[in-house]
Motif scaffolding. Structure first.
Motif, PDB file in Angstrom:
ATOM      1  N   TYR A 177       0.812  -1.206   0.000  1.00 51.80           N
ATOM      2  CA  TYR A 177       0.000   0.000   0.000  1.00 51.80           C
ATOM      3  C   TYR A 177       0.854   1.268   0.000  1.00 51.80           C
ATOM      4  CZ  TYR A 177      -3.705  -3.160   1.713  1.00 51.80           C
ATOM      5  OH  TYR A 177      -4.622  -4.171   1.859  1.00 51.80           O
ATOM      6  N   THR A 178       0.259   2.352  -0.500  1.00 54.35           N
ATOM      7  CA  THR A 178       0.824   3.672  -0.245  1.00 54.35           C
ATOM      8  C   THR A 178       0.483   4.070   1.193  1.00 54.35           C
ATOM      9  OG1 THR A 178      -1.171   4.657  -1.214  1.00 54.35           O
ATOM     10  CG2 THR A 178       0.771   4.442  -2.640  1.00 54.35           C
ATOM     11  N   PRO A 179       1.250   4.986   1.791  1.00 53.37           N
ATOM     12  CA  PRO A 179       1.053   5.296   3.214  1.00 53.37           C
ATOM     13  C   PRO A 179      -0.354   5.776   3.570  1.00 53.37           C
ATOM     14  CG  PRO A 179       3.123   6.208   2.446  1.00 53.37           C
ATOM     15  CD  PRO A 179       2.409   5.701   1.231  1.00 53.37           C
ATOM     16  N   ASN A 212       9.655 -13.717 -14.782  1.00 50.47           N
ATOM     17  CA  ASN A 212       9.368 -14.471 -13.571  1.00 50.47           C
ATOM     18  C   ASN A 212       9.735 -13.592 -12.384  1.00 50.47           C
ATOM     19  OD1 ASN A 212       9.116 -16.318 -11.471  1.00 50.47           O
ATOM     20  ND2 ASN A 212       9.981 -18.004 -12.642  1.00 50.47           N
ATOM     21  N   MET A 213       8.730 -13.010 -11.761  1.00 52.56           N
ATOM     22  CA  MET A 213       8.960 -12.029 -10.709  1.00 52.56           C
ATOM     23  C   MET A 213       8.654 -12.627  -9.344  1.00 52.56           C
ATOM     24  SD  MET A 213       7.476  -8.138 -10.571  1.00 52.56           S
ATOM     25  CE  MET A 213       5.803  -8.569 -10.092  1.00 52.56           C
ATOM     26  N   ARG A 214       9.477 -12.287  -8.355  1.00 53.79           N
ATOM     27  CA  ARG A 214       9.285 -12.797  -7.008  1.00 53.79           C
ATOM     28  C   ARG A 214       8.354 -11.918  -6.176  1.00 53.79           C
ATOM     29  NH1 ARG A 214       9.427 -17.521  -6.172  1.00 53.79           N
ATOM     30  NH2 ARG A 214       9.967 -17.237  -3.984  1.00 53.79           N
ATOM     31  N   ASN A 215       8.636 -10.630  -6.126  1.00 57.93           N
ATOM     32  CA  ASN A 215       7.771  -9.755  -5.337  1.00 57.93           C
ATOM     33  C   ASN A 215       8.070  -8.305  -5.666  1.00 57.93           C
ATOM     34  OD1 ASN A 215      10.248  -9.337  -3.888  1.00 57.93           O
ATOM     35  ND2 ASN A 215       9.078  -8.798  -2.065  1.00 57.93           N
ATOM     36  N   ILE A 216       7.331  -7.402  -5.030  1.00 57.95           N
ATOM     37  CA  ILE A 216       7.570  -5.975  -5.183  1.00 57.95           C
ATOM     38  C   ILE A 216       7.664  -5.343  -3.801  1.00 57.95           C
ATOM     39  CG2 ILE A 216       6.459  -5.776  -7.442  1.00 57.95           C
ATOM     40  CD1 ILE A 216       3.968  -4.705  -5.988  1.00 57.95           C
ATOM     41  N   ALA A 217       8.254  -4.158  -3.746  1.00 58.60           N
ATOM     42  CA  ALA A 217       8.309  -3.364  -2.523  1.00 58.60           C
ATOM     43  C   ALA A 217       7.984  -1.923  -2.890  1.00 58.60           C
ATOM     44  CB  ALA A 217       9.681  -3.463  -1.865  1.00 58.60           C
ATOM     45  N   VAL A 218       7.376  -1.203  -1.945  1.00 56.55           N
ATOM     46  CA  VAL A 218       7.011   0.200  -2.132  1.00 56.55           C
ATOM     47  C   VAL A 218       7.726   1.019  -1.069  1.00 56.55           C
ATOM     48  CG1 VAL A 218       5.112   1.870  -2.152  1.00 56.55           C
ATOM     49  CG2 VAL A 218       4.776  -0.405  -3.132  1.00 56.55           C
ATOM     50  N   SER A 219       8.347   2.112  -1.478  1.00 54.78           N
ATOM     51  CA  SER A 219       9.067   2.958  -0.529  1.00 54.78           C
ATOM     52  C   SER A 219       8.102   3.512   0.515  1.00 54.78           C
ATOM     53  CB  SER A 219       9.767   4.100  -1.256  1.00 54.78           C
ATOM     54  OG  SER A 219       8.836   4.931  -1.928  1.00 54.78           O
ATOM     55  N   ALA A 220       8.640   3.874   1.670  1.00 51.73           N
ATOM     56  CA  ALA A 220       7.800   4.304   2.788  1.00 51.73           C
ATOM     57  C   ALA A 220       6.993   5.560   2.477  1.00 51.73           C
ATOM     58  CB  ALA A 220       8.663   4.536   4.026  1.00 51.73           C
ATOM     59  N   ASP A 221       7.476   6.381   1.554  1.00 45.58           N
ATOM     60  CA  ASP A 221       6.726   7.581   1.171  1.00 45.58           C
ATOM     61  C   ASP A 221       5.772   7.326   0.012  1.00 45.58           C
ATOM     62  OD1 ASP A 221       8.478   7.312  -0.945  1.00 45.58           O
ATOM     63  OD2 ASP A 221       9.625   9.124  -0.494  1.00 45.58           O
ATOM     64  N   SER A 259      22.693 -13.279 -10.784  1.00 53.44           N
ATOM     65  CA  SER A 259      21.906 -13.936  -9.736  1.00 53.44           C
ATOM     66  C   SER A 259      20.439 -13.618  -9.885  1.00 53.44           C
ATOM     67  CB  SER A 259      22.386 -13.472  -8.355  1.00 53.44           C
ATOM     68  OG  SER A 259      21.537 -13.972  -7.328  1.00 53.44           O
ATOM     69  N   ARG A 260      19.622 -14.595  -9.550  1.00 51.78           N
ATOM     70  CA  ARG A 260      18.206 -14.350  -9.339  1.00 51.78           C
ATOM     71  C   ARG A 260      18.037 -13.512  -8.071  1.00 51.78           C
ATOM     72  NH1 ARG A 260      16.788 -20.453  -8.785  1.00 51.78           N
ATOM     73  NH2 ARG A 260      18.964 -20.401  -8.108  1.00 51.78           N
ATOM     74  N   VAL A 261      16.919 -12.816  -7.972  1.00 53.59           N
ATOM     75  CA  VAL A 261      16.611 -12.030  -6.777  1.00 53.59           C
ATOM     76  C   VAL A 261      15.504 -12.753  -6.024  1.00 53.59           C
ATOM     77  CG1 VAL A 261      15.980  -9.787  -5.850  1.00 53.59           C
ATOM     78  CG2 VAL A 261      17.207  -9.934  -8.034  1.00 53.59           C
ATOM     79  N   SER A 262      15.785 -13.141  -4.785  1.00 51.69           N
ATOM     80  CA  SER A 262      14.794 -13.870  -3.997  1.00 51.69           C
ATOM     81  C   SER A 262      13.638 -12.980  -3.583  1.00 51.69           C
ATOM     82  CB  SER A 262      15.437 -14.464  -2.745  1.00 51.69           C
ATOM     83  OG  SER A 262      16.398 -15.425  -3.086  1.00 51.69           O
ATOM     84  N   ALA A 263      13.943 -11.740  -3.195  1.00 51.84           N
ATOM     85  CA  ALA A 263      12.902 -10.807  -2.756  1.00 51.84           C
ATOM     86  C   ALA A 263      13.528  -9.442  -2.552  1.00 51.84           C
ATOM     87  CB  ALA A 263      12.248 -11.285  -1.463  1.00 51.84           C
ATOM     88  N   VAL A 264      12.673  -8.421  -2.559  1.00 48.91           N
ATOM     89  CA  VAL A 264      13.101  -7.067  -2.228  1.00 48.91           C
ATOM     90  C   VAL A 264      12.177  -6.536  -1.138  1.00 48.91           C
ATOM     91  CG1 VAL A 264      11.713  -5.984  -4.058  1.00 48.91           C
ATOM     92  CG2 VAL A 264      13.738  -4.811  -3.145  1.00 48.91           C
ATOM     93  N   TYR A 265      12.754  -5.769  -0.212  1.00 54.34           N
ATOM     94  CA  TYR A 265      12.009  -5.271   0.940  1.00 54.34           C
ATOM     95  C   TYR A 265      12.227  -3.768   1.061  1.00 54.34           C
ATOM     96  CZ  TYR A 265      12.611 -10.221   2.153  1.00 54.34           C
ATOM     97  OH  TYR A 265      12.648 -11.594   2.122  1.00 54.34           O
ATOM     98  N   ALA A 266      11.224  -3.061   1.578  1.00 53.23           N
ATOM     99  CA  ALA A 266      11.402  -1.667   1.947  1.00 53.23           C
ATOM    100  C   ALA A 266      11.844  -1.607   3.401  1.00 53.23           C
ATOM    101  CB  ALA A 266      10.098  -0.895   1.766  1.00 53.23           C
TER     102      ALA A 266
END
Length: 522
Positions: A177-179, A212-221, A259-266
């Motif tokens: 979500y957005t904030p 082939n995508m693992r996940n997404i992350a959204v910045s805190a802003d 390398s493959r990317v397992s996941a990205v986190y904010a």
């Protein structure tokens, strides 16, 4: 790596193995059979769908011998069943050999492909700023229904269904979500990112970030979105407004190995994205622009300005953090000072300081800890974390002061999800794998004991809890095609309501996800 072959695809794959040696007419028949039986799982050209892509580049850490073992015995925490009782050794070896064959046409997804895929439904941002419904925008739930590829929007106070809408195929990684809670972003296995306006209940933009995508992350802003890809090996940065492409990061080590990317986190306190890599012994940190004025601290979390002090990495530039082993499953402490990581192929876990890059502790966690579902709470004046295990019937509880395992709770089977809330005295953990998958354990945070075991729907999988913003009510899934979301009272543990749904895989409360509420995975 998870090979998710469905049994109905098996005869098809055996047929496809013969494509190189059989006559053209027979090859056409095998191709038609593959498209009819297997394309829904693995894509029309083996590029992935609900299961991963079956391509050599995705199997770099799995030897052919190990692939045979996976086919023979199955794999935990995936849809890959065991075929050892139905296939002989020759057939298993043939299948293992096939998935290592390169496709006739090398799959690529370039910057031009990303740009060409973008669709913006409302480029002028003309949709109204007032919700079309009467509900608390910060206490809404999105429920992902994987059975028929839909999502439901629930009022978190009344649990009435406000809207139900179609989604992309095989969503993965949880919506973000957005904030302000107005927009939510979905990521699908086949690389699509969808931006959805909750207030107006409309899709406003889409783009395909990879194959082939693992996940997404959204910045805190809420200004930036980053996608983590298995194929191609990349991270992709977007402007969140219309999902305009900003930058593609090929994920390549200093020796040239990709390398493959397992996941990205904010990581909000750090003002950065943090990526877990599957095939490199590195963690990547990518900062986003920070406010020019100091940010007021809230609660226990330091501000991004405080956390970034002493680091001069420019915005959107990669900071490489070498680690002693592959870390493709992550957990963070509340301040995002440390990452607690584990490798799917390794034993135990380790704790790495994100500022220094140094390993500060090893964690004796056997049985594939599912750190991504870990949670924390205060216990006798010390913060503890707990994690289920994917191949062991246990929950491990760790003192985060000295990183010692203070208790191991024996459960009725391996689990996948844990959830709680700062206002709840309990932790809920499922028994996702094995014959007792219909059970849910409830752990008392004070005594660190299992105090209740529920069986919401005998014989049916019960999984994934999410609390409302106040920690008073919670939702639990009956994870079946003709399933349901069950509403419980968080204190009495009494069932209050059942909402029929089609395999509701996850529920995501706006407040919990945007405020990084204690007890909810981030």
């Amino acid at each position: 790596m998870r090979i998710a072959l469905h049994k109905t695809c098996l005869s098809t794959l055996v047929a496809v193995v013969l494509l190189a040696v059989i006559a053209p007419a027979d090859a056409e028949q095998a191709e038609a059979l593959y498209q009819a039986e297997c394309a829904a799982c693995h894509g029309e050209t083996r590029l992935g769908g609900i299961g991963p892509a079956l391509l050599p580049g995705n199997l770099s850490r799995l030897t052919p011998e190990a692939a045979e073992a996976v086919i023979r015995h199955g794999r935990p925490a995936s849809q890959m069943p065991a075929f050892g009782e139905t296939l002989d050794d020759a057939a298993i070896a043939t299948l293992a050999e096939w998935i290592y064959r390169p496709p006739v046409v090398e799959p690529r997804w370039t910057q031009q492909d990303i740009l060409a895929s973008q669709v913006v439904a409302h480029p002028d941002g003309s949709l109204p700023d007032v919700p079309l419904f009467d509900a608390d925008p910060l206490n809404l739930f999105i429920v992902v229904e994987t059975g028929d590829h839909h999502a439901s929007l629930l009022d978190g106070d009344t649990f009435e269904r406000i809207h139900r809408f179609e989604t992309r195929y095989a969503l993965h990684g949880g919506p973000k979500y957005t904030p302000d809670g107005r927009h939510v972003f979905f990521g699908s296995r086949d690389g699509w990112i969808t931006k959805y306006d909750i207030y107006n209940m409309e899709v406003v933009a889409e783009v395909r970030a990879g194959i082939n995508m693992r996940n997404i992350a959204v910045s805190a802003d809420g200004r930036y979105v980053m996608a983590a890809n298995y194929l191609p090996h990349s991270l992709v940065l977007f402007d969140a407004h219309n999902l305009d492409l900003m930058k593609v990061y090929p994920v390549v080590g200093e020796d040239g190995e990709s390398s493959r990317v397992s996941a990205v986190y904010a990581a909000p306190p750090r003002g950065s994205f943090i990526a877990a890599l599957k095939d490199l012994e590195e963690v990547w940190e990518i900062p986003w622009p920070l406010p020019t004025e100091p940010v007021v601290s809230t609660g226990h979390m330091a501000t991004p300005l405080e956390k970034r002090r002493g680091h001069d990495t420019p915005n959107f530039q990669v900071r490489r953090i070498p680690v002693p082993d592959y870390l493709d499953d992550f957990f963070f402490d509340l301040e995002y000072d440390h990452v607690i990581g584990a490798s799917r192929g390794g034993q135990g876990g380790m704790v790495v300081n994100l500022d220094s890059g140094e390993k500060v502790a090893d964690l004796p966690l056997e049985g594939m800890p599912h750190l991504g579902s870990g949670i924390t709470w205060e216990h006798e004046g010390r913060r503890v974390m707990a994690t289920p295990h994917l191949t062991r019937a246990a929950v491990s509880i760790i003192d985060m002061t000295d990183w010692t395992v203070i208790k191991t709770l024996e459960t009725d089977g391996p689990g996948f999800f844990m959830r709680s809330h700062a206002n709840s005295p309990y932790v809920w953990v499922d028994v996702f794998f094995g014959p007792n998958r219909d059970r849910v354990h409830i752990i008392d945070k004070a005594s660190l004991e299992i105090v209740e075991t529920l069986i919401p729907a005998p014989g049916k999988t019960a999984a994934h809890v999410e609390f409302d913003r106040y920690g008073e009510k919670l939702l639990l899934s009956v994870w079946e095609e003709e399933g349901a979301v069950i509403v419980y009272d968080g204190d009495t543990l009494e069932e209050e309501q059942r909402i029929p749904m089609s395999k509701p895989s996850g529920k995501y409360n706006v407040w919990n996800k945007t405020r990084y509420e204690e007890g909810t995975s981030h």
